[in-house]
Design a protein around this motif. Structure first.
Motif, mmCIF file in Angstrom:
data_model
loop_
_atom_site.group_PDB
_atom_site.id
_atom_site.type_symbol
_atom_site.label_atom_id
_atom_site.label_comp_id
_atom_site.label_asym_id
_atom_site.label_seq_id
_atom_site.Cartn_x
_atom_site.Cartn_y
_atom_site.Cartn_z
ATOM 1 N N VAL A 177 0.821 -1.220 0.000
ATOM 2 C CA VAL A 177 0.000 0.000 0.000
ATOM 3 C C VAL A 177 0.855 1.271 0.000
ATOM 4 N N GLU A 178 2.092 1.155 -0.492
ATOM 5 C CA GLU A 178 2.968 2.331 -0.488
ATOM 6 C C GLU A 178 2.920 3.077 -1.826
ATOM 7 N N PRO A 179 3.085 4.389 -1.768
ATOM 8 C CA PRO A 179 3.169 5.165 -3.019
ATOM 9 C C PRO A 179 4.336 4.654 -3.872
ATOM 10 N N GLY B 200 6.017 6.468 -6.523
ATOM 11 C CA GLY B 200 6.971 7.366 -7.167
ATOM 12 C C GLY B 200 6.976 7.188 -8.672
ATOM 13 N N HIS B 201 8.170 7.274 -9.251
ATOM 14 C CA HIS B 201 8.334 7.241 -10.717
ATOM 15 C C HIS B 201 7.458 6.255 -11.434
ATOM 16 N N ARG C 218 3.829 -2.144 -5.657
ATOM 17 C CA ARG C 218 3.789 -1.125 -4.622
ATOM 18 C C ARG C 218 2.399 -0.838 -4.096
ATOM 19 N N ILE D 14 -5.646 4.941 0.349
ATOM 20 C CA ILE D 14 -4.832 4.517 -0.799
ATOM 21 C C ILE D 14 -5.002 5.485 -1.960
ATOM 22 N N LEU E 101 -5.593 8.620 -1.729
ATOM 23 C CA LEU E 101 -4.863 9.851 -1.435
ATOM 24 C C LEU E 101 -3.365 9.673 -1.664
ATOM 25 N N THR E 102 -2.822 8.553 -1.225
ATOM 26 C CA THR E 102 -1.369 8.404 -1.325
ATOM 27 C C THR E 102 -0.910 7.877 -2.690
ATOM 28 N N ASP F 186 2.634 9.718 -10.458
ATOM 29 C CA ASP F 186 3.767 10.441 -9.953
ATOM 30 C C ASP F 186 3.383 11.764 -9.296
ATOM 31 N N ALA G 146 0.856 12.124 -6.952
ATOM 32 C CA ALA G 146 -0.006 11.903 -5.793
ATOM 33 C C ALA G 146 0.264 12.926 -4.707
ATOM 34 N N GLY G 147 1.539 13.180 -4.442
ATOM 35 C CA GLY G 147 1.897 14.150 -3.411
ATOM 36 C C GLY G 147 1.386 15.536 -3.792
#
Lengths: 304, 304, 304, 304
Positions: C88-90, C92-93, C109, C233, C235-236, C241, C243-244
């Motif tokens: 459940v982690e973001p 990135g690229h 991920r 999920i 939101l993050t 790329d 999401a933040g």
């Protein structure tokens, strides 16, 4: 026997006439001012033949070429123990060398990339009594020439701007792969890279690697096996991101430096050194790469 | 209204009885000796309710939690300009943070990972008159408590062993994303991280982020929008490699530190702080994570 | 109470007048022809208010937005077991998503990137009796609208050109994280992505995630905790790329699709859907992102 | 002249007595059953000397060794155009080969890693009239031996389980670096890898690379320059992650296969082939690597 003189002169003339001579490295301020029209070639064979063309007697900053000599000294001092702290595999991308170092837990890929050379510098610092003096003497002995020196301005310039090297050294330290302090190791390392030599001096200095470990005065500086292994490392790792290309196009072990020098050698036959400060995109001397390609094409001499 | 007191006491008792309390971080020597049986929780609501359990009045090293306060100060000082030098995306893997920084040309992923926080420290150093003194005063003002200090031993300890931070700072410098000298920036950064606070002090310090930018004394330290944005960054980036997990399990913006502290908050409602120095594998407080999971489960309060 | 109508109309007018409307995705041939002047917004609140502007009743390809609905169905079917096969982690690229998958041994991920959604599709394929039919019925039930269908041309188009998805699915299979055959899983997955819905249908479909798991007809499709977790999920991880950036600028859980749709929601308050097919560089709808930023700025409504 | 016979017998005996014979690859089911006590060595010199020891006449699956022959054929067919689609740099880590391919936009690092060999297979598929038949005939001609065949069971076995290769081929296709269909290319590729040969057949097949492009029957299959270049690629890229190590310890161009075979050669002098199915951690034959190390140590023959 080949007419090396004619071949070298032809290559030299072609280089002089090249329209694109590359770009002089600007990240070391002291080196940014060198005229990129400088071009020298020097060949020395094991059977005593020697030819030079162009600026082969002009001193330049040997930079990364020094890594081979530092590695030689480290192997002479501690032998196979070197390989506990650095690997012998090609590194690929230069742009992410810290990434690789992180991923591989602080063991540099090979001793010819910066992080690996910093580990070698750390070894020399631990095992030489007067590191800077002793290393300079080692290079002078290999070359049979006492007229070789550090360029203190260049060393200082790198110390003030070499942040990537400080980053690499600190990362090595964080992985416990640096015994001495970051500042001491880099001070030695920047001096090592600042050595100035001419093409002919470099041919002399690398003579022992083509000659089973024996230098010009027939003194053994490495065993035959050690000399072979350094040649193998130069072939697979000597040209940053372009090592495969160099092996493919030139077919000789060699090492380039950001100052524009390249030394290459055919074991048991010759050493050849070129210098031209304009670099190609991968950081290797533009004219030097072309000259060496032509040399092995024209002479049909290569390890393959 | 919920019976927060009963809930907190239940959670506290569960934590005390946990068999696995994690592992105290050993890489900062000064922090390695803290007893991992320490466990404190403190809740402060915007409508004036306040509860504490266990060691909620024991000071501990806030470490990375300070990054949120440094970011707040930087935003207060230069506003949106912060985002020219640091991004707001989650970073994923902590193990290759230098790799990411290299790949992304020296722009840190977000201000809550080390490299990003070092850039923020550089900003504070440039914009504060007496950086260390002014930042400490800022934290004291937010908290309405003058009894907060740097721990100089911890700062010194990190300075002597924080090689990865030196590596990151030098890499930032090589990409021209550090204005001040590496040594000056890290000196400030290590002081910032060494601040010691209690759970109740931290709840007070973060009150303004739950309260639209207004601290306990009703002074505006950030605009409402800025406070929201810092909360968003905490939610997406506040827990190293476990940010997604924390959002998923807890559902509150928050920030953890390697000293074992965690601050989390529900905008417009409350701040909750936990401290227990034993960490889980991802580097977040073991008991703190469990306590916050239970708190949002039992209270059914979360931003989602 | 806010005047949502006025706000939405203002945002809609601003969007219509925007000079840069982004670039329509060309990698799915069937979608390349959509006119980028299409622009629709639709809002639905939990207390029964509903507004639409522009092309809010035009069906479009929901693409990745379907991943949220597939995840919901998978959680309804097998609960927490989902998390054994996807994290459940973001991420990135997006450019190196296969790299990440390789590095992390075939555990995607999160379920909202392609590789993770392919694992979810595999789960649905294993647990639904008539997968394509059952999933479509699920979406129709959530939406209370039987007038929703797959676009078989789009599904076929992706099947013929979706090489990256075939690469990802094969890599998952090589790590034993795919139970069914690559072809079967991707056939289902491409159908799922090809669903066409309007803005208003999407607002209805996502209503249950804003409403503690209960859909428009008050049927529970997820527990309250499950609904919260899907919001976390989104939101993050919901915006590739970016999401933040979305959390930072908008502050709502949401999901975008390459067809130009975006759904976002404020738990317990509302669902808002936008559609405009021109994308920004990160692959999210240009006008949609702007509209949502403005909406939360003007209404001051966000989870933070 | 050296007593090759005595040296080979000594090496053979040492190998037989080795306690650790590595691990037979299990990922290709058909190969998992081979007895790891098999051990053969075969030497063929350009001046007509030939020796064999142990199981040098037992056929085994040549697997990746076939990549060198496929590359030779591709170079013979389209010359330098090969290098528009594949690079010649060492690849480093095998574990993240898809990562590299993604990062480098679908241009494989070199033709001896899987992704590069798949591109070469695509070239052969486009330029051979009856690809499978023609390629087999090419290998038979090089070897002067019509008794060489594909193992259809092995080819089928790889087709059913080679998900990583399907992932790589699809990724290549997504970058437009595959002309033919993924299925067609991999069908050819799996057949190519399934060829079975003995040590003595392999020594014969690679004879032309040691002999300036001329095979046993003195037919030119490559120019001298092309042969040199393939040798350079074998040296820098022939041993997965252990290419540097092999250059360092052995000092010969060569290629290994997961079936346990290794071919190495000294240009203008000899070809040597070993076979033992137990692999070391890096995927190269354990006894083969040791035998070749000993051979170059005892004979003092290497390119360096």
């Amino acid at each position: 026997m080949q007419n090396y003189k004619a071949i070298l002169e032809e290559i030299y003339t072609d280089g002089l006439n090249a329209t694109d001579k590359g770009t002089v490295a600007s990240y070391i301020p002291e080196l940014a001012h060198i005229d990129k029209n400088n071009f020298g070639i020097h060949l020395k064979t094991l059977d005593g033949i020697e030819y030079g063309a162009g600026n082969f007697n002009t001193p330049f900053s040997i930079q990364s070429i020094s890594k081979v000599l530092a590695l030689s000294k480290a192997m002479a001092l501690i032998g196979e123990s070197v390989w506990k702290r650095v690997d012998v595999e090609p590194s690929g991308h230069p742009f992410n060398q810290l990434a690789l170092l992180e991923l591989e837990n602080g063991i540099p890929r090979n001793p010819l990339i910066n992080s690996g050379a910093i580990v070698i510098a750390d070894i020399l610092l631990s095992h030489l009594k007067n590191p800077k003096e002793d290393f300079l003497n080692y290079v002078r002995e290999l070359t049979s020439d006492t007229n070789i020196n550090y360029n203190l301005e260049v060393a200082k310039s790198e110390k003030n701007t070499g942040y990537k090297n400080f980053a690499a050294a600190n990362l090595l330290k964080s992985f416990n792969n640096l015994v001495n302090s970051v500042d001491d190791v880099l001070d030695f390392y920047f001096h090592q890279c600042s050595i100035e030599m001419t093409c002919s001096q470099l041919s002399n200095a690398f003579f022992f690697l083509a000659n089973k470990g024996y230098c010009l005065t027939n003194t053994a500086h490495l065993t035959k096996t050690q000399a072979k292994r350094i040649n193998a490392i130069m072939l697979t790792c000597g040209f940053y991101d372009e090592a495969g290309e160099f092996a493919f196009e030139v077919g000789l072990p060699g090492k380039s430096g950001v100052g524009g020098g390249i030394v290459a050698l055919l074991p048991n036959h010759f050493v050849i050194t070129t210098w031209s400060p304009g670099l190609n995109k991968k950081g290797n001397s533009k004219l030097g790469m072309l000259a060496l390609e032509q040399f092995t094409t024209k002479t049909k001499l290569s390890i393959f």
